[in-house]
Motif scaffolding. Structure first.
Motif, PDB file in Angstrom:
ATOM      1  N   VAL A  28       0.854  -1.190   0.000  1.00  0.00           N
ATOM      2  CA  VAL A  28       0.000   0.000   0.000  1.00  0.00           C
ATOM      3  C   VAL A  28       0.888   1.238   0.000  1.00  0.00           C
ATOM      4  O   VAL A  28       1.796   1.360   0.829  1.00  0.00           O
ATOM      5  CB  VAL A  28      -0.938   0.020   1.224  1.00  0.00           C
ATOM      6  CG1 VAL A  28      -1.676   1.343   1.318  1.00  0.00           C
ATOM      7  CG2 VAL A  28      -1.924  -1.127   1.143  1.00  0.00           C
ATOM      8  N   ILE A  29       0.626   2.125  -0.946  1.00  0.00           N
ATOM      9  CA  ILE A  29       1.361   3.388  -1.034  1.00  0.00           C
ATOM     10  C   ILE A  29       0.366   4.505  -0.742  1.00  0.00           C
ATOM     11  O   ILE A  29      -0.654   4.637  -1.433  1.00  0.00           O
ATOM     12  CB  ILE A  29       1.985   3.570  -2.431  1.00  0.00           C
ATOM     13  CG1 ILE A  29       2.932   2.415  -2.720  1.00  0.00           C
ATOM     14  CG2 ILE A  29       2.689   4.917  -2.526  1.00  0.00           C
ATOM     15  CD1 ILE A  29       3.409   2.356  -4.160  1.00  0.00           C
ATOM     16  N   HIS A  30       0.666   5.291   0.273  1.00  0.00           N
ATOM     17  CA  HIS A  30      -0.207   6.397   0.673  1.00  0.00           C
ATOM     18  C   HIS A  30       0.573   7.700   0.525  1.00  0.00           C
ATOM     19  O   HIS A  30       1.647   7.849   1.101  1.00  0.00           O
ATOM     20  CB  HIS A  30      -0.643   6.214   2.123  1.00  0.00           C
ATOM     21  CG  HIS A  30      -1.367   7.394   2.687  1.00  0.00           C
ATOM     22  ND1 HIS A  30      -2.620   7.764   2.280  1.00  0.00           N
ATOM     23  CD2 HIS A  30      -0.990   8.295   3.614  1.00  0.00           C
ATOM     24  CE1 HIS A  30      -2.993   8.842   2.944  1.00  0.00           C
ATOM     25  NE2 HIS A  30      -2.014   9.188   3.761  1.00  0.00           N
ATOM     26  N   VAL A  31       0.040   8.614  -0.261  1.00  0.00           N
ATOM     27  CA  VAL A  31       0.704   9.894  -0.495  1.00  0.00           C
ATOM     28  C   VAL A  31      -0.168  11.002   0.076  1.00  0.00           C
ATOM     29  O   VAL A  31      -1.346  11.112  -0.259  1.00  0.00           O
ATOM     30  CB  VAL A  31       0.941  10.120  -2.012  1.00  0.00           C
ATOM     31  CG1 VAL A  31       1.633  11.435  -2.249  1.00  0.00           C
ATOM     32  CG2 VAL A  31       1.751   8.967  -2.587  1.00  0.00           C
ATOM     33  N   ASN A  32       0.427  11.789   0.944  1.00  0.00           N
ATOM     34  CA  ASN A  32      -0.283  12.878   1.613  1.00  0.00           C
ATOM     35  C   ASN A  32       0.629  14.103   1.586  1.00  0.00           C
ATOM     36  O   ASN A  32       1.830  13.978   1.811  1.00  0.00           O
ATOM     37  CB  ASN A  32      -0.557  12.460   3.057  1.00  0.00           C
ATOM     38  CG  ASN A  32      -1.804  13.070   3.605  1.00  0.00           C
ATOM     39  OD1 ASN A  32      -2.616  13.591   2.873  1.00  0.00           O
ATOM     40  ND2 ASN A  32      -1.961  12.980   4.915  1.00  0.00           N
ATOM     41  N   PRO A  33       0.096  15.293   1.316  1.00  0.00           N
ATOM     42  CA  PRO A  33       0.973  16.467   1.261  1.00  0.00           C
ATOM     43  C   PRO A  33       1.591  16.781   2.613  1.00  0.00           C
ATOM     44  O   PRO A  33       0.916  16.754   3.635  1.00  0.00           O
ATOM     45  CB  PRO A  33       0.045  17.599   0.804  1.00  0.00           C
ATOM     46  CG  PRO A  33      -1.327  17.126   1.076  1.00  0.00           C
ATOM     47  CD  PRO A  33      -1.296  15.637   1.054  1.00  0.00           C
ATOM     48  N   GLY A  34       2.885  17.027   2.608  1.00  0.00           N
ATOM     49  CA  GLY A  34       3.587  17.415   3.817  1.00  0.00           C
ATOM     50  C   GLY A  34       3.694  18.919   3.886  1.00  0.00           C
ATOM     51  O   GLY A  34       3.552  19.620   2.892  1.00  0.00           O
ATOM     52  N   GLY A  35       3.940  19.422   5.045  1.00  0.00           N
ATOM     53  CA  GLY A  35       4.077  20.852   5.255  1.00  0.00           C
ATOM     54  C   GLY A  35       3.729  21.190   6.686  1.00  0.00           C
ATOM     55  O   GLY A  35       3.430  20.318   7.495  1.00  0.00           O
ATOM     56  N   PRO A  36       3.739  22.467   7.010  1.00  0.00           N
ATOM     57  CA  PRO A  36       3.462  22.884   8.386  1.00  0.00           C
ATOM     58  C   PRO A  36       2.054  22.505   8.837  1.00  0.00           C
ATOM     59  O   PRO A  36       1.075  22.719   8.127  1.00  0.00           O
ATOM     60  CB  PRO A  36       3.610  24.406   8.347  1.00  0.00           C
ATOM     61  CG  PRO A  36       4.401  24.695   7.112  1.00  0.00           C
ATOM     62  CD  PRO A  36       4.087  23.597   6.147  1.00  0.00           C
ATOM     63  N   ARG A  37       1.971  21.935  10.017  1.00  0.00           N
ATOM     64  CA  ARG A  37       0.683  21.519  10.573  1.00  0.00           C
ATOM     65  C   ARG A  37      -0.247  22.717  10.748  1.00  0.00           C
ATOM     66  O   ARG A  37      -1.449  22.612  10.521  1.00  0.00           O
ATOM     67  CB  ARG A  37       0.895  20.845  11.915  1.00  0.00           C
ATOM     68  CG  ARG A  37      -0.360  20.283  12.509  1.00  0.00           C
ATOM     69  CD  ARG A  37      -0.112  19.723  13.869  1.00  0.00           C
ATOM     70  NE  ARG A  37       1.088  18.910  13.840  1.00  0.00           N
ATOM     71  CZ  ARG A  37       1.214  17.766  14.444  1.00  0.00           C
ATOM     72  NH1 ARG A  37       0.227  17.295  15.144  1.00  0.00           N
ATOM     73  NH2 ARG A  37       2.327  17.083  14.385  1.00  0.00           N
ATOM     74  N   LYS A  38       0.318  23.872  11.121  1.00  0.00           N
ATOM     75  CA  LYS A  38      -0.521  25.062  11.339  1.00  0.00           C
ATOM     76  C   LYS A  38      -1.186  25.549  10.052  1.00  0.00           C
ATOM     77  O   LYS A  38      -2.151  26.298  10.086  1.00  0.00           O
ATOM     78  CB  LYS A  38       0.291  26.189  11.979  1.00  0.00           C
ATOM     79  CG  LYS A  38       1.440  26.688  11.149  1.00  0.00           C
ATOM     80  CD  LYS A  38       2.262  27.720  11.897  1.00  0.00           C
ATOM     81  CE  LYS A  38       3.473  28.099  11.062  1.00  0.00           C
ATOM     82  NZ  LYS A  38       4.357  28.996  11.776  1.00  0.00           N
ATOM     83  N   GLU A  39      -0.679  25.086   8.895  1.00  0.00           N
ATOM     84  CA  GLU A  39      -1.291  25.419   7.611  1.00  0.00           C
ATOM     85  C   GLU A  39      -2.242  24.319   7.126  1.00  0.00           C
ATOM     86  O   GLU A  39      -2.732  24.357   6.009  1.00  0.00           O
ATOM     87  CB  GLU A  39      -0.215  25.681   6.563  1.00  0.00           C
ATOM     88  CG  GLU A  39       0.595  26.949   6.841  1.00  0.00           C
ATOM     89  CD  GLU A  39       1.652  27.210   5.782  1.00  0.00           C
ATOM     90  OE1 GLU A  39       1.535  26.660   4.666  1.00  0.00           O
ATOM     91  OE2 GLU A  39       2.600  27.957   6.083  1.00  0.00           O
ATOM     92  N   GLY A  40      -2.448  23.303   7.954  1.00  0.00           N
ATOM     93  CA  GLY A  40      -3.429  22.269   7.637  1.00  0.00           C
ATOM     94  C   GLY A  40      -2.873  21.015   6.992  1.00  0.00           C
ATOM     95  O   GLY A  40      -3.634  20.167   6.549  1.00  0.00           O
ATOM     96  N   PHE A  41      -1.555  20.870   6.944  1.00  0.00           N
ATOM     97  CA  PHE A  41      -0.967  19.670   6.349  1.00  0.00           C
ATOM     98  C   PHE A  41      -0.799  18.589   7.401  1.00  0.00           C
ATOM     99  O   PHE A  41      -0.435  18.856   8.534  1.00  0.00           O
ATOM    100  CB  PHE A  41       0.394  19.992   5.722  1.00  0.00           C
ATOM    101  CG  PHE A  41       0.317  20.946   4.569  1.00  0.00           C
ATOM    102  CD1 PHE A  41      -0.099  20.506   3.326  1.00  0.00           C
ATOM    103  CD2 PHE A  41       0.641  22.288   4.730  1.00  0.00           C
ATOM    104  CE1 PHE A  41      -0.181  21.384   2.257  1.00  0.00           C
ATOM    105  CE2 PHE A  41       0.566  23.171   3.664  1.00  0.00           C
ATOM    106  CZ  PHE A  41       0.155  22.720   2.430  1.00  0.00           C
ATOM    107  N   MET A  42      -1.042  17.334   6.998  1.00  0.00           N
ATOM    108  CA  MET A  42      -0.901  16.219   7.924  1.00  0.00           C
ATOM    109  C   MET A  42       0.383  15.439   7.663  1.00  0.00           C
ATOM    110  O   MET A  42       1.024  14.966   8.590  1.00  0.00           O
ATOM    111  CB  MET A  42      -2.107  15.281   7.816  1.00  0.00           C
ATOM    112  CG  MET A  42      -2.072  14.152   8.814  1.00  0.00           C
ATOM    113  SD  MET A  42      -3.608  13.231   8.943  1.00  0.00           S
ATOM    114  CE  MET A  42      -3.677  12.389   7.391  1.00  0.00           C
ATOM    115  N   GLY A  43       0.751  15.260   6.392  1.00  0.00           N
ATOM    116  CA  GLY A  43       1.960  14.493   6.081  1.00  0.00           C
ATOM    117  C   GLY A  43       1.767  13.015   6.347  1.00  0.00           C
ATOM    118  O   GLY A  43       0.660  12.495   6.346  1.00  0.00           O
TER     119      GLY A  43
END
Length: 89
Positions: free
Chosen positions: A31-46
């Protein structure tokens, strides 16, 4: 009104990662799961990653990291399972 119950700050990330591992185990697939990374305060979960049955997470990122990662996967195992499931009986 404030809630008496507090939840873990990473509960969504932990839930998604647990579901990826369980789906990999259940279906005997990678299983390959791709989620946008970035600052949590901007709404990214990673938490993007690659999960293998009986091994768990074999590559990826833990939280907010941004980047590209290459993960080696033994495709021979997948081909054997795929060919076995396609045999005419």
């Amino acid at each position: 009104m404030a809630s008496k119950h507090t939840s873990d700050q990473d509960y969504e990330l932990k839930l998604v990662q647990a579901l990826c591992w369980s789906r990999s185990f259940e279906t005997e697939t990678i299983v390959i799961h791709v989620n946008p990374g970035g600052p949590r305060k901007e709404g990214f979960m990673g938490g993007s990653g690659v999960w293998a049955p009986l091994k768990g997470k074999i590559g990826g990122y833990e939280r907010e990291e941004v980047g590209v990662e290459f993960v080696d996967v033994n495709l021979g195992v997948i081909k054997v399972n795929f060919l076995h499931s396609c045999e005419v009986q």
